[in-house]
Design a protein around this motif. Structure first.
Motif, short mmCIF file in Angstrom:
data_model
loop_
_atom_site.label_atom_id
_atom_site.label_comp_id
_atom_site.label_asym_id
_atom_site.label_seq_id
_atom_site.Cartn_x
_atom_site.Cartn_y
_atom_site.Cartn_z
N GLU A 8 8.37 -5.23 -0.77
CA GLU A 8 7.86 -3.96 -0.97
C GLU A 8 8.68 -3.25 -2.13
O GLU A 8 9.95 -3.19 -1.90
CB GLU A 8 7.68 -2.83 0.05
CG GLU A 8 7.48 -1.59 0.03
CD GLU A 8 6.32 -1.04 -0.99
OE1 GLU A 8 5.24 -1.98 -0.68
OE2 GLU A 8 6.34 -0.07 -1.78
N SER A 9 8.13 -2.94 -3.23
CA SER A 9 8.65 -2.26 -4.19
C SER A 9 7.67 -1.28 -4.96
O SER A 9 8.02 -1.19 -6.27
CB SER A 9 9.37 -3.41 -5.11
OG SER A 9 8.12 -4.29 -5.75
N SER A 10 6.80 -0.79 -4.57
CA SER A 10 5.63 0.11 -5.40
C SER A 10 6.15 1.38 -5.83
O SER A 10 5.54 1.91 -6.63
CB SER A 10 4.41 -0.19 -4.74
OG SER A 10 4.68 0.69 -3.40
N CYS A 11 7.05 1.98 -5.07
CA CYS A 11 7.63 3.35 -5.46
C CYS A 11 9.10 3.39 -5.41
O CYS A 11 9.73 2.80 -6.25
CB CYS A 11 6.92 4.36 -4.35
SG CYS A 11 7.13 5.99 -5.06
N ILE A 47 13.89 4.29 -13.72
CA ILE A 47 14.89 4.22 -12.88
C ILE A 47 14.77 3.46 -11.62
O ILE A 47 15.53 2.63 -11.14
CB ILE A 47 15.56 5.58 -12.33
CG1 ILE A 47 15.98 6.17 -13.85
CG2 ILE A 47 16.73 5.54 -11.62
CD1 ILE A 47 16.37 7.84 -13.50
N ALA A 48 13.30 3.73 -11.11
CA ALA A 48 13.08 2.96 -9.84
C ALA A 48 12.93 1.20 -10.15
O ALA A 48 13.61 0.59 -9.49
CB ALA A 48 11.58 3.55 -9.51
N ALA A 49 12.51 1.13 -11.37
CA ALA A 49 12.03 -0.30 -11.53
C ALA A 49 13.57 -1.02 -11.67
O ALA A 49 13.81 -2.25 -11.12
CB ALA A 49 11.31 -0.52 -12.98
N GLY A 84 0.95 1.35 -7.50
CA GLY A 84 2.07 1.87 -7.44
C GLY A 84 2.64 1.83 -9.00
O GLY A 84 2.13 1.62 -9.91
N LEU A 85 4.07 2.15 -8.95
CA LEU A 85 4.50 2.24 -10.42
C LEU A 85 4.61 0.86 -10.83
O LEU A 85 5.08 0.03 -10.23
CB LEU A 85 5.97 3.01 -10.28
CG LEU A 85 6.03 4.41 -9.56
CD1 LEU A 85 7.34 4.98 -9.46
CD2 LEU A 85 5.18 5.26 -10.57
N ALA A 324 -0.16 -7.71 -11.38
CA ALA A 324 0.05 -6.63 -10.42
C ALA A 324 -0.88 -5.58 -11.29
O ALA A 324 -1.18 -5.28 -12.43
CB ALA A 324 1.68 -6.19 -11.14
N ARG A 325 -0.89 -4.72 -10.15
CA ARG A 325 -2.09 -3.56 -10.43
C ARG A 325 -1.45 -2.13 -10.34
O ARG A 325 -1.20 -1.79 -9.24
CB ARG A 325 -3.19 -3.74 -9.95
CG ARG A 325 -4.03 -5.12 -10.10
CD ARG A 325 -5.18 -5.28 -9.24
NE ARG A 325 -6.15 -4.26 -9.55
CZ ARG A 325 -7.65 -4.62 -8.85
NH1 ARG A 325 -7.66 -5.60 -8.14
NH2 ARG A 325 -8.32 -3.54 -9.28
N ALA A 326 -1.28 -1.14 -11.33
CA ALA A 326 -1.02 0.10 -11.02
C ALA A 326 -2.08 0.81 -10.09
O ALA A 326 -1.69 1.68 -9.40
CB ALA A 326 -0.84 0.91 -12.50
N ARG A 327 -3.36 0.55 -10.16
CA ARG A 327 -4.52 1.30 -9.39
C ARG A 327 -5.17 0.26 -8.78
O ARG A 327 -5.38 -1.07 -9.46
CB ARG A 327 -5.46 2.08 -10.58
CG ARG A 327 -5.00 3.31 -10.88
CD ARG A 327 -5.73 3.93 -12.07
NE ARG A 327 -5.08 4.95 -12.64
CZ ARG A 327 -5.45 6.30 -12.06
NH1 ARG A 327 -6.40 6.33 -11.45
NH2 ARG A 327 -4.80 7.58 -12.65
#
Ligand code: KG4
Ligand code: ZN
Length: 344
Positions: A8-11, A47-49, A84-85, A324-327
């Motif tokens: 998991e790494s979406s946020c 920063i998250a990525a 997610g991001l 990968a999908r943002a929405r």
């Protein structure tokens, strides 16, 4: 029995876990990024990525080691593929693809919302489909009929902010810190929920949709009026959210006959006052109430591995070129919610 590795790494949480198809959580590792984002009062996508890139591989190794298994023993690799991001989602999904390719195992791309939606079944073997789910997180606020893995009917969504977003923004306005949900809940414990008159957007309206933007603006006005303490505003805010969530969920219960339970999931489901209110609502309607343990409410990889286990059990997997999908809506047939605050 199948062994599933979940990523998991979406946020703003990097996570890896190993879960079995008979509901054993053999390991679940989590690395938060609160210190990285705290100076900005919210999650900064770049920063998250970058933080996900740094920790996901060692965290995955640690999860396998703690579970006492090697990659060869894993039956499938489940990785969040959205929403997610996008930078973070890509880090996790590409890692999942690389592991799947290297080990010759199936890849299962998981919708993060499906992770939340099925998480109550990891903790509760008695919870059978279909159930009515209130999914309340930092990015979403939805009411869904959960009919099976991959089978969802959306009854309602928010026309502007998500519930967790309202908690986070209100906490920031009140100077209570980040992340806002736990900070508001703590402040609310010593505040008076009746002290500040705040709006309850959409209360009583026919469709069970949500709206929280106006409530957040009212928190700003209450703060600027300088009459009430931050604790009283926090308690009044939380009570307004509870009134909206219970009213809207009551409306949805009337529209979803034949449900086996009322279930709450997502980060905001960690809130004790919200859980208690929903439990009361379920009792009024003779419905079983199910809420996952707190660690399973906020983002984690055990729920992604479990969603992978549910999909694996019905023969679902994904090609290695899955995007990968943002929405990514859980119910692609759901119509857009209409209302004054609809975001573009
Ligand atoms: O599910 P989650 O970890 O991430 C998303 O998928 O968005 O949810 C995070 C959200 C944040 O907005 C956070 O403030 C909220 O859940 N949250 C809470 C509590 N703990 C986390 N909201 C209210 N009360 C809490 N105790
Ligand atoms: Zn989440």
């Amino acid at each position: 029995m199948a062994l599933i590795l979940g990523l998991e790494s979406s946020c703003d949480e990097t996570a890896a876990a190993v879960v079995t198809s008979d509901r054993q959580v053999l390991s679940h590792k989590l690395a938060g990024q609160e210190t990285e984002h705290r100076p900005y009062g919210g999650v900064v996508p770049e920063i998250a990525a970058r933080a996900h890139v740094e920790v996901l591989t060692p965290l995955t190794q640690a999860a396998l080691q703690e579970a006492g298994v090697t990659l060869d023993q894993i039956d499938a690799i489940a990785a969040t593929a959205g929403p997610g991001l996008i930078g973070g989602v890509m880090v996790g999904l590409v890692t999942g693809k690389a592991l799947a390719m290297a080990a010759g195992k199936p890849l299962i791309g998981i919708n993060h919302l499906e992770g939340h939606a099925l998480s109550p079944r990891l903790a509760d073997p008695e919870l059978a489909f279909p159930y009515l789910l209130l999914l309340v997180s930092g990015g979403h606020c939805q009411l869904l009929e959960v009919r099976g893995a991959g089978d969802y009917r959306r009854l309602a969504t928010t026309i502007d902010d998500a519930a967790g977003e309202a908690f986070d923004k209100s906490a920031k306005l009140l100077g209570l810190g980040f992340p806002g949900g736990p900070a508001i809940e703590a402040a609310a414990r010593i505040g008076d929920p009746g002290a500040v008159p705040l709006p309850r957007p959409l209360l009583g309206s026919a469709e069970p949709h949500f709206s929280f933007a106006g409530l957040k603006s009212a928190v700003l006005r209450a703060r600027d009026a300088g009459v009430h303490s931050a604790e009283d505003i926090a308690a009044s805010f939380q009570q307004a959210v509870i009134d909206c969530l219970t009213d809207r969920t009551r409306r949805a219960i009337g529209r979803a006959p034949g449900m086996n339970a009322l279930v709450v999931a997502g980060g905001v489901a960690a809130n004790g006052a919200i859980r208690a209110a929903l439990q009361g609502l379920a009792a009024q309607h003779d419905l079983r109430f199910v809420a996952p343990p707190l660690w399973l409410c906020t983002d984690n990889a055990a729920m992604i591995a479990w969603a992978g286990a549910e999909r694996f059990a019905v023969g679902l997997s994904d090609p290695l070129d899955m995007p990968a999908r943002a929405r990514w809506p859980l119910d692609p047939t759901a119509e857009k919610a209409r209302g004054a605050g609809v975001k573009a």
